[in-house]
Scaffold this motif. Sequence first.
Motif, short mmCIF file in Angstrom:
data_model
loop_
_atom_site.label_atom_id
_atom_site.label_comp_id
_atom_site.label_asym_id
_atom_site.label_seq_id
_atom_site.Cartn_x
_atom_site.Cartn_y
_atom_site.Cartn_z
N GLU A 161 0.83 -1.21 0.00
CA GLU A 161 0.00 0.00 0.00
C GLU A 161 0.86 1.26 0.00
N ASP A 162 1.93 1.24 0.79
CA ASP A 162 2.78 2.43 0.86
C ASP A 162 3.45 2.71 -0.48
N LEU A 163 3.96 1.66 -1.12
CA LEU A 163 4.60 1.86 -2.42
C LEU A 163 3.60 2.38 -3.45
N ALA A 164 2.38 1.86 -3.44
CA ALA A 164 1.37 2.35 -4.37
C ALA A 164 1.07 3.82 -4.13
N SER A 165 1.04 4.22 -2.86
CA SER A 165 0.78 5.63 -2.55
C SER A 165 1.92 6.53 -3.02
N ARG A 166 3.10 5.96 -3.21
CA ARG A 166 4.26 6.72 -3.69
C ARG A 166 4.38 6.70 -5.22
N GLY A 167 3.45 6.01 -5.88
CA GLY A 167 3.47 6.03 -7.34
C GLY A 167 4.01 4.79 -8.00
N TYR A 168 3.82 3.63 -7.38
CA TYR A 168 4.22 2.35 -7.97
C TYR A 168 2.99 1.46 -8.12
N VAL A 169 2.96 0.66 -9.18
CA VAL A 169 2.02 -0.44 -9.26
C VAL A 169 2.70 -1.64 -8.60
N VAL A 170 2.01 -2.28 -7.67
CA VAL A 170 2.60 -3.38 -6.91
C VAL A 170 1.74 -4.62 -7.08
N ALA A 171 2.40 -5.75 -7.35
CA ALA A 171 1.71 -7.03 -7.46
C ALA A 171 2.27 -7.97 -6.41
N SER A 172 1.47 -8.30 -5.39
CA SER A 172 1.90 -9.27 -4.37
C SER A 172 1.30 -10.62 -4.73
N VAL A 173 2.12 -11.66 -4.67
CA VAL A 173 1.77 -12.96 -5.25
C VAL A 173 1.64 -14.03 -4.18
N ASP A 174 0.54 -14.77 -4.22
CA ASP A 174 0.41 -16.00 -3.45
C ASP A 174 0.82 -17.15 -4.35
N HIS A 175 1.86 -17.87 -3.97
CA HIS A 175 2.35 -19.00 -4.75
C HIS A 175 1.61 -20.26 -4.31
N ALA A 176 0.94 -20.94 -5.22
CA ALA A 176 0.05 -22.04 -4.88
C ALA A 176 0.74 -23.11 -4.05
N TYR A 177 0.04 -23.54 -3.01
CA TYR A 177 0.49 -24.60 -2.11
C TYR A 177 1.76 -24.25 -1.34
N GLU A 178 2.08 -22.95 -1.26
CA GLU A 178 3.23 -22.50 -0.48
C GLU A 178 2.81 -21.52 0.62
N SER A 179 1.51 -21.44 0.85
CA SER A 179 0.96 -20.60 1.91
C SER A 179 0.07 -21.47 2.79
N ALA A 180 -0.05 -21.10 4.06
CA ALA A 180 -0.91 -21.86 4.98
C ALA A 180 -2.33 -21.94 4.45
N GLY A 181 -2.77 -20.90 3.78
CA GLY A 181 -4.11 -20.92 3.21
C GLY A 181 -4.28 -19.87 2.15
N THR A 182 -4.58 -20.29 0.92
CA THR A 182 -4.87 -19.37 -0.18
C THR A 182 -6.25 -19.73 -0.73
N GLU A 183 -7.20 -18.80 -0.59
CA GLU A 183 -8.56 -19.07 -1.06
C GLU A 183 -8.71 -18.62 -2.51
N LEU A 184 -9.20 -19.51 -3.35
CA LEU A 184 -9.43 -19.21 -4.76
C LEU A 184 -10.87 -18.74 -4.97
N PRO A 185 -11.15 -18.09 -6.08
CA PRO A 185 -12.50 -17.55 -6.30
C PRO A 185 -13.60 -18.61 -6.28
N ASP A 186 -13.27 -19.86 -6.63
CA ASP A 186 -14.29 -20.91 -6.64
C ASP A 186 -14.49 -21.54 -5.26
N GLY A 187 -13.81 -21.00 -4.23
CA GLY A 187 -14.01 -21.49 -2.87
C GLY A 187 -12.98 -22.49 -2.39
N ARG A 188 -12.14 -22.98 -3.28
CA ARG A 188 -11.09 -23.91 -2.84
C ARG A 188 -10.09 -23.18 -1.94
N LEU A 189 -9.61 -23.88 -0.92
CA LEU A 189 -8.58 -23.34 -0.04
C LEU A 189 -7.33 -24.19 -0.19
N LEU A 190 -6.28 -23.62 -0.79
CA LEU A 190 -5.03 -24.34 -1.00
C LEU A 190 -4.17 -24.21 0.25
#
Length: 399
Positions: A161-190
């Motif tokens: 958020e801070d970088l975006a407020s300073r004039g950057y586009v920022v993409a933060s990435v959830d890498h599949a099956y490398e997080s305790a829980g990543t919820e997908l749009p169809d409801g699956r929790l990886l």
Amino acid sequence: MTLRLRRRTAVAALSATLLLTTPVATAQALSGPATAATAADTTLELPRPTGRYTVGTEVLHLTDHSRTDPWVPEAGDRELMVSLYYPARPGRPGTTAPYMSTREAEAALAGIGLDEDAPALVSSLGTHARTAAVTARGRFPLVLLSPGFGNPRATVTSLAEDLASRGYVVASVDHAYESAGTELPDGRLLTCVACDKMESAPSEEARKELGRLVSTGRAADLSFVLDRLTGHRPAWKSSRVIDPARVAVAGHSIGGSAAASAMLADPRFDAGINMDGTFQERVPASGIGERPFMMLGTASFHSPGGEDESWDEGYQRLDGWKRWIGVEGSGHSSFTDIPVLEDRMGVTLDPTVTLSTDRQVRITRDYVGAFLDQHLRGRHQRLLDGPTPGNPEVVFQRP
């Protein structure tokens, strides 16, 4: 996952710090109802962004049809969740985005002994990025962020958020099956299948090889995200505001190692930052192509001759502009949102940290922002020249 105390083992070298291996005494201390009440009165939102832009956000679900998921091959093609943060025009209020879903928070805190209100405390932490915000006019540099091993992408939200407020586009990435829980749009929790594999690895060598695979696999993820944001058929409707000639990659813990791996594999990344991560892939003797790279980490663990020998070797092999910056009084999680989450829940997970939450957040934002301003915008930053009176905790290693 991680709100986890850092263990000096091969697994911990890959991990960030949420709540996987909190000692039993700490877990029991979190279970009482007073914890939630105290936390709710203490921290209601992330620290406010410091830049001049309003911040907008959008979530993308991307699928790389050229790669089978390395951790769960039967799942098919590699899937990624990406949160975009961008400079936005003021005037359209919109709604602030949730910090993370309740299901993701439940997965993050599972098995820790927290009471039933704890996931709601985490998921309801206030953010400052607004959905459906209109992008600001202009073209902006792009920064890709990779979180620690086991950590959801949400744990780098304050920096994004801070970088975006300073004039950057920022993409933060959830890498599949490398997080305790990543919820997908169809409801699956990886869940973190990669974490399970790391914990059950039969030997130190096997763990090191898995660490290398995580780092290089994330590098491929990051290149794919860059393709989908800047290619001929971009996945984001507002991708026209991205300047593809100014791109940086940064990450925490193994995400920092992945930043170096991404630069080794893809010349489109113009600059990189490793925040407190052991290099899982060795920097070759030939360096990374004379591109700028910064190492920002704990002074106690990441210091010349210290426990993490990969920083000594990696720094010597970097062949462009470089900085090795240590922060005294910090911990492995200091470069993420974890200190804010600790305040939110009224707990202390790493008693070795002596910096206040404000200092941890400010140092991370200031030095990452300065690095990006200097190398993606060409604005010299005196903050990166050496020690400054206003930052006595910051040590420049091997100047």
